[in-house]
Each structure stands twice: as structure tokens, then as C-alpha cells.
Design an enzyme around this catalytic site. Structure first.
Site, PDB file in Angstrom:
ATOM      1  N   GLY A  14     -18.104  13.209 -41.457  1.00 30.02           N
ATOM      2  CA  GLY A  14     -18.639  13.979 -42.566  1.00 30.02           C
ATOM      3  C   GLY A  14     -20.144  14.096 -42.523  1.00 30.02           C
ATOM      4  O   GLY A  14     -20.748  14.708 -43.410  1.00 30.02           O
ATOM      5  N   CYS A 102     -17.522  -2.778 -34.602  1.00 31.63           N
ATOM      6  CA  CYS A 102     -16.742  -1.618 -35.040  1.00 31.63           C
ATOM      7  C   CYS A 102     -16.609  -0.596 -33.921  1.00 31.63           C
ATOM      8  O   CYS A 102     -15.534  -0.032 -33.694  1.00 31.63           O
ATOM      9  CB  CYS A 102     -17.392  -0.983 -36.261  1.00 31.63           C
ATOM     10  SG  CYS A 102     -16.554   0.499 -36.853  1.00 31.63           S
ATOM     11  N   CYS A 198     -21.377  -0.083 -42.926  1.00 33.06           N
ATOM     12  CA  CYS A 198     -20.496   0.969 -43.432  1.00 33.06           C
ATOM     13  C   CYS A 198     -19.668   0.533 -44.634  1.00 33.06           C
ATOM     14  O   CYS A 198     -19.516   1.294 -45.590  1.00 33.06           O
ATOM     15  CB  CYS A 198     -19.586   1.461 -42.310  1.00 33.06           C
ATOM     16  SG  CYS A 198     -18.692   0.154 -41.447  1.00 33.06           S
TER      17      CYS A 198
END
Length: 375
Positions: A14, A102, A198
Site C-alpha cells: 500500500g 521478517c 511494523c
């Protein structure tokens, strides 16, 4: 990239970077599919969580450039492979970098496996990094934009992951990425970059961590043992930290700022010193564990540079000793605030060689016989 047209699945967050990555691949004639990864479910209705807005933006971009997008939930894998280690490292008094884990475990493992099951040839992300084929395999390179280069966060990627990875914007400066998005009418062209970890988002870090780990206040002491303040819990502090100590100019101070220089876990004491260049903040070497190399292991005694934090200028160094999971890196000049738990990443020019987790820092390099394990 090869002129061969491929089926490429893009991780779309996004944001402007992954959006332009998908657009560039589409313009090159590849069959492009988007995947929005949902990696965190706790506090999903919290005021600090932006995942819903990010999903709306990712879907809007996919529609604008004419590709399909799928939502995939990796929250369980994230909690098991990333968040559990994040908490364990803080519990042990270290300062981890979960974004590194991650990338290795979620974006380039879970996501890669899912994309391959979709029939993908490769996956793409909006990271500022590049790859090329070298004599030992696929090399990971810095992004062209030095201010945005993200190879530091990708140093744990293995050959099987790099061989399938595409970084479409690695050859572009950030300004060009925003211009491309603007020229093609993508509403995210001026969306600000995400910051911080995040799963914490914009919420106060201490408030978040306190939900999962109990606090244990204690004394802030000088190296000589003088108590100069109180801390709210060792896990909330990191080496080199200046703000938030609550010491100020007290205790006979001449006004020189205080910095965190160490943690005494058994005594629950935070060690603080005065002055940016205090000897306890300067290291000549670090011991590094959990080594991973993007190609083959580097040679001893060769000249390298190293980063021990993302936003850090490269420091010239030498790889003094190495075993399979363990190495000793000596800095050419004293290095400031090397922090256990952070990643030490080695470079040779523009090539990111790999690295590992800082286990300890030394004011003077230890003897190799003391450093290397028996045998």
C-alpha cells in the site's frame, strides 16, 4: 532483468515503493499479480494500526494499473518466527531488529512459497536493493539511492531466495519513484513512508512492550557504581541512547549529556556515562553470531566495511576470525555504540556479503585463542 516475460508476484504494502515496483514490472510486459500480506492481527482495531488503510491503498493501486491482488494472512507465522524472537531478545537485554527477520522468514520465505504455489517464476518487492549474477552466485547489491538503500535488512537472504527475487526500483532514486507514481495517477505518490517496527506502528514503544513483558524498575548507575537515577526497565533502553534517561544535569554533572553504555542484567542496573565519546561507548571489535552469507563466506583478513545500524555510515573493518556460526570483526577506528542484538552487516564495495547478530562488543580486540571455541 532478462527480457523473458515472467509470472511475477509482487508483495504490495500500500506504499509508493511496492506500488511502483508492480507498475514497472507491468510496463515491462510481465504477468504481474499482487499479494497484500497481513502479518499482524493483535490490536487490529487500535488507533495506531494502519493495515486497513494500507490494504485499501494497495487494492486501489492494483486496480489503477490493471492487476489482480490477493490478501494473504501470515499472522500465525509472524508470531512464531519473528515476534517470539523479538520478545526473547528484549527479555535477554538485547535490542533486536525484527525487520531483518521478517524479510528472511516472512517476505522471502512464506510469501515466496505462497507465490511459487501460485505458479510464479519470481517474486518482487519495493526494497531499494539490486541483484546481479557473480562468479559465486547471485550477489545482493546496495540500492542506487544511498539514502534509501535497504540491503542491510536483506543480508540474511540465501541463494534460493535471491535467485527468485526481483527489486524493480533498486536502480531508481526515491524522487524518481514518487514522480513515476505521480505521472501514472497513483494516489499513493505522496504517501509518507512507514516508520518504526511494523507491528508497533506509530504507538508508543514502551506502552506496546509492556503488554507482553513485565517491567522491573532499577537503578541507573555510573561505571563506578554511583546511583544517578532510576530506569523503568532494562528492556526499554539501548546502547548509545541519550533521550529519556531523566538524569539531566543532576548529581554534580557539568551539563555533559548522559548516554546508556551498558546493562547489568543480574543486578538490574543500567550503566550510564557522560559524553558522546566516552571510552565505554567506543569499541574496537565485535563478536558476531548466527552468521549467514548471501553467496560464499568471505575471506579472512580482507578489507571490508560494516554497518551495525541501518542509518549508519560504513566503517572500514577486518574479519579477524570465523567459524561456521561465529566471527570476530575488528574496526579500523573506534566504533560508536555497537549494540548486542543488532545486526553487523559486511560489505565489499556495493556487494552486501551477509553478517550476523552482535553478541558482544570489546574496547580492545580479544585474543583469537580466547575468542575461537575449542577445536
Amino acid at each position: 532483468m532478462s527480457p523473458v516475460k515472467e509470472r511475477i508476484v509482487v508483495g504490495m504494502s500500500g506504499g509508493v515503493d511496492s506500488s511502483v515496483a508492480a507498475l514497472v514490472l507491468k510496463q515491462q510486459g510481465h504477468e504481474v499479480l499482487g499479494v497484500f500480506m497481513k502479518n499482524w492481527e493483535d490490536d487490529d482495531n487500535d488507533e495506531y494500526c494502519a493495515s486497513r488503510t494500507d490494504l485499501v491503498d494497495a487494492v486501489a493501486v492494483a486496480d489503477a494499473i490493471g492487476i489482480e491482488i490477493e490478501v494473504v494472512n501470515f499472522s500465525a507465522e509472524y508470531k512464531e518466527r519473528v515476534f517470539a524472537e523479538f520478545l526473547a531478545e528484549y527479555r535477554a537485554g538485547r535490542t533486536p531488529n525484527p525487520d531483518v527477520l521478517c524479510n528472511a522468514e516472512i517476505k522471502f520465505r512464506c510469501f515466496l512459497d505462497h507465490a511459487l504455489a501460485m505458479g510464479a517464476d519470481r517474486i518482487a518487492t519495493g526494497h531499494y536493493a539490486r541483484t546481479r549474477t557473480g562468479p559465486a552466485g547471485v550477489e545482493l547489491l546496495r540500492g542506487i539511492d544511498a539514502g534509501k538503500d535497504q540491503s542491510y535488512f536483506l543480508y540474511r537472504l540465501e541463494q534460493s531466495q535471491l535467485e527468485r527475487a526481483v527489486f524493480p526500483i533498486g536502480d531508481l532514486p526515491k524522487s524518481s519513484v514518487r514522480n513515476i507514481a505521480r505521472q501514472h495517477g497513483l494516489a499513493v505518490h505522496d504517501k509518507r513512508d512507514s516508520t518504526g517496527i511494523c507491528f508497533i506502528g506509530e504507538r508508543p514503544f514502551r506502552e506496546f512492550l509492556n503488554r507482553y513483558l513485565p517491567t522491573e524498575p532499577g537503578n541507573i548507575c555510573t561505571p563506578e557504581g554511583h546511583v544517578v537515577g532510576r530506569h523503568t526497565g532494562l528492556m526499554y533502553y539501548t546502547i548509545g541512547q541519550r533521550q529519556g534517561l531523566g538524569i539531566g544535569g543532576r548529581h554534580g554533572s557539568d551539563g555533559t549529556p548522559w548516554y546508556v553504555a551498558g546493562k547489568d542484567l543480574p543486578g538490574n542496573r543500567l550503566i550510564a556515562v557522560q559524553g558522546h565519546d566516552h571510552p565505554l561507548l567506543l569499541s574496537r571489535a565485535v563478536a558476531v553470531i548466527r552468521l549467514t552469507w548471501t553467496c560464499s563466506p568471505p575471506a579472512l583478513d580482507a578489507p571490508f566495511t560494516v554497518k551495525t545500524r541501518y542509518r549508519q555510515t560504513d566503517t572500514p573493518c577486518t574479519l579477524m576470525a570465523m567459524t561456521e556460526n561465529h566471527c570476530l570483526i575488528a574496526f579500523d577506528t573506534p566504533h560508536w555504540a555497537a549494540t548486542p542484538g543488532q545486526s553487523a552487516v559486511l560489505y565489499q564495495g556495493e556487494i552486501c556479503l551477509g553478517g550476523g547478530i552482535i553478541e558482544d562488543a570489546y574496547q580492545d580486540p580479544p585474543s583469537l585463542t580466547r575468542f575461537l571455541p575449542p577445536g
